[in-house]
Design an enzyme around this catalytic site. Structure first.
Site, PDB file in Angstrom:
ATOM      1  N   TRP A 102       0.697  -1.241  -0.244  1.00  0.00           N
ATOM      2  CA  TRP A 102       0.214   0.060  -0.058  1.00  0.00           C
ATOM      3  C   TRP A 102       0.922   1.077   0.039  1.00  0.00           C
ATOM      4  O   TRP A 102       0.523   2.297  -0.218  1.00  0.00           O
ATOM      5  CB  TRP A 102      -0.960  -0.063   0.988  1.00  0.00           C
ATOM      6  CG  TRP A 102      -2.016  -1.165   0.758  1.00  0.00           C
ATOM      7  CD1 TRP A 102      -2.519  -2.028   1.573  1.00  0.00           C
ATOM      8  CD2 TRP A 102      -3.127  -1.045  -0.110  1.00  0.00           C
ATOM      9  NE1 TRP A 102      -3.454  -3.314   1.025  1.00  0.00           N
ATOM     10  CE2 TRP A 102      -3.764  -2.432   0.156  1.00  0.00           C
ATOM     11  CE3 TRP A 102      -3.238  -0.166  -0.985  1.00  0.00           C
ATOM     12  CZ2 TRP A 102      -4.575  -2.453  -1.040  1.00  0.00           C
ATOM     13  CZ3 TRP A 102      -4.484  -0.428  -1.914  1.00  0.00           C
ATOM     14  CH2 TRP A 102      -5.177  -2.089  -1.621  1.00  0.00           C
ATOM     15  N   ASP A 179      -0.935   6.309   6.894  1.00  0.00           N
ATOM     16  CA  ASP A 179      -2.141   5.668   6.409  1.00  0.00           C
ATOM     17  C   ASP A 179      -2.092   4.763   6.837  1.00  0.00           C
ATOM     18  O   ASP A 179      -1.339   3.789   7.447  1.00  0.00           O
ATOM     19  CB  ASP A 179      -1.638   5.047   4.489  1.00  0.00           C
ATOM     20  CG  ASP A 179      -2.694   4.351   4.592  1.00  0.00           C
ATOM     21  OD1 ASP A 179      -3.823   3.856   4.886  1.00  0.00           O
ATOM     22  OD2 ASP A 179      -3.044   3.341   2.976  1.00  0.00           O
ATOM     23  N   LYS A 203     -12.224  -1.452   7.085  1.00  0.00           N
ATOM     24  CA  LYS A 203     -11.296  -2.410   8.575  1.00  0.00           C
ATOM     25  C   LYS A 203     -12.118  -2.032   9.286  1.00  0.00           C
ATOM     26  O   LYS A 203     -13.039  -2.626  10.184  1.00  0.00           O
ATOM     27  CB  LYS A 203      -9.774  -2.766   7.960  1.00  0.00           C
ATOM     28  CG  LYS A 203      -9.660  -2.671   7.056  1.00  0.00           C
ATOM     29  CD  LYS A 203      -8.704  -1.896   6.276  1.00  0.00           C
ATOM     30  CE  LYS A 203      -8.781  -2.007   4.170  1.00  0.00           C
ATOM     31  NZ  LYS A 203      -8.316  -3.142   3.528  1.00  0.00           N
TER      32      LYS A 203
HETATM   33  N1  PMP Z   1      -4.310   1.600   2.532  1.00  0.00           N
HETATM   34  C1  PMP Z   1      -4.201   0.649   2.682  1.00  0.00           C
HETATM   35  C2  PMP Z   1      -2.663   0.386   4.136  1.00  0.00           C
HETATM   36  C3  PMP Z   1      -5.047  -0.630   2.366  1.00  0.00           C
HETATM   37  O1  PMP Z   1      -5.532  -1.956   3.456  1.00  0.00           O
HETATM   38  C4  PMP Z   1      -6.029  -0.386   1.517  1.00  0.00           C
HETATM   39  C5  PMP Z   1      -6.731  -1.544   0.824  1.00  0.00           C
HETATM   40  N2  PMP Z   1      -6.666  -2.730   1.665  1.00  0.00           N
HETATM   41  C6  PMP Z   1      -6.080   1.298   0.944  1.00  0.00           C
HETATM   42  C7  PMP Z   1      -4.801   1.676   1.150  1.00  0.00           C
HETATM   43  C8  PMP Z   1      -6.994   1.120   0.083  1.00  0.00           C
HETATM   44  O2  PMP Z   1      -7.508   1.511  -0.308  1.00  0.00           O
HETATM   45  P1  PMP Z   1      -9.645   1.663  -0.844  1.00  0.00           P
HETATM   46  O3  PMP Z   1      -9.400   0.570  -1.140  1.00  0.00           O
HETATM   47  O4  PMP Z   1     -10.548   2.071  -0.299  1.00  0.00           O
HETATM   48  O5  PMP Z   1      -9.049   3.036  -1.880  1.00  0.00           O
END
Ligand code: PMP
Length: 368
Positions: A102, A179, A203
């Site tokens: 991520w 994040d 989450k």
């Molecule tokens: N950052 C993290 C740490 C994630 O776990 C996720 C999704 N699993 C995201 C960003 C992306 O999030 P989204 O699908 O809500 O854009």
């Protein structure tokens, strides 16, 4: 009806009491004469829901007054694009520390807007640890430093040094952006150490479709880059996150989750439960004599997402089928890593992890 223990990484399990409340409210909200999803976001009923959600989140996370809270449509990825637009001058340096998938995604959203510097990365080692802070090549003139508090796929988490982990570094005058999508509200956090934190809700906070951004108010004075109004955090704040029609249902549901977390004892209580769940699961993996394995450096293992592999991946399908039959769902690993992953967010009770551990041990006895 029998609800399984749901280890899904996100969208993820919600507390049953929240779902029941939502079910009840679905038909009619108070005496509004309609459901909460059918009424104006600017009417008194929804404005009260939105205000209560923010107040409860502020209490839950001990958010200081000099931090603004935004509830924005879309996910965390959108915020990864909006951060450079709002906080970096065009082409200004921005530092990114990569500890998993991520963090890399964040660089892909930002690279068109900033002079992106990967200040440190554990990719060469397969994202199994966090580079020592002394080795980060930070830029004194960076607009911000971006980190991923918990890597949902690789299972790597910044942890307090007191817990033997790798703590968030002090980045001095350069604000630290994090994040927190997969670990927000999982333990007490000193928000004043960050310039901004953000999280997709799906989450620990509620349903997918809404994200929370917590940002130090003085940073909103930054000019940032040319951008549409709808991408402007300052304008969103002035409009109380209602520059356009917000995702009211998601916002309302997140509010129910905030209330539930407060009623359960707040983040201190979730920190206790989450530590217990992680201890149980890692002990089962490490104690399996190699039948199961987790490859992450012990000091930075995630308390929220536990990737693990069977020594013989020919058993993977049987493991997942048996798990489902035992009422344990959502365990298939992300395609990037394969294997298994148990996501054990706040809504997963200790009893769910105990049931998973029992199943893992029984499976090993049959196939080990
Ligand atoms: N950052 C993290 C740490 C994630 O776990 C996720 C999704 N699993 C995201 C960003 C992306 O999030 P989204 O699908 O809500 O854009």
């Amino acid at each position: 009806m029998s609800r399984a223990y749901n280890f899904s990484p996100g969208p993820a399990a919600l507390p049953e009491s929240v779902l029941r409340q939502a079910q009840q409210d679905m038909l009619e909200w108070g005496d509004a004469g309609a459901s909460i999803v059918e009424i104006s976001h600017r009417g008194p009923e929804f404005m009260a829901v939105a205000a209560a959600a923010e107040a409860d989140l502020r209490t839950l996370l001990s958010i200081p007054d000099d931090y603004a809270v935004l509830f924005l449509p879309g996910g965390a990825t959108t915020q990864q694009a909006l951060l450079p637009l709002n906080f970096a001058a065009p082409g200004q340096r921005a530092d990114y520390v990569l500890t998993g998938h991520w963090g890399k995604t964040a660089t892909r959203q930002a690279h068109a807007y900033v002079d992106l510097n990967v200040a440190a990365s554990s990719e060469a080692g397969g994202f199994r640890d966090i580079p020592q802070a002394g080795e980060w090549r930070l830029s004194p003139d960076a607009a911000y430093v971006h980190v991923t508090a918990n890597e949902t796929i690789h299972g790597v988490e910044f942890r307090p040094a007191a817990a033997g982990g790798h703590a968030f570094p002090d980045t001095g005058d350069v604000p630290l952006f994090a994040d927190f999508s997969s670990s927000i509200a999982s333990e007490p956090l000193d928000i004043s150490r960050f310039g901004a934190i953000y999280a997709g809700a799906q989450k620990n906070l509620g349903p997918v479709g809404i994200a929370v951004v917590i940002v130090r108010r003085d940073l909103l004075e930054r000019a940032g880059q040319p951008r549409a109004d709808i991408f402007d955090y300052r304008l969103q704040l002035a409009a109380e996150s209602m520059l356009n029609t917000p995702p009211t249902w998601n916002w309302y549901l997140a509010g129910l989750v905030f209330r539930w977390m407060l009623d359960e004892g707040g983040v201190a209580e979730f920190a206790r439960r989450n530590a217990e769940k992680a201890r149980l699961l890692y002990a089962a993996i490490d104690g399996s004599g190699g039948f199961y394995r987790n490859e992450v450096d012990a000091a930075v293992r995630s308390r929220m997402n536990v990737p693990f592999f069977l020594a013989d991946d020919a058993h993977d399908a049987a493991f997942l089928d048996g798990a489902r039959a035992a009422g344990l769902i959502g365990l298939k690993g992300h395609r990037v890593l394969g294997g298994m992953r148990a996501s054990i967010y706040n809504a997963m009770p200790v009893s769910g992890v105990a049931a998973l551990v029992d199943y893992m041990q029984a499976f090993q006895q049959r196939h080990g």
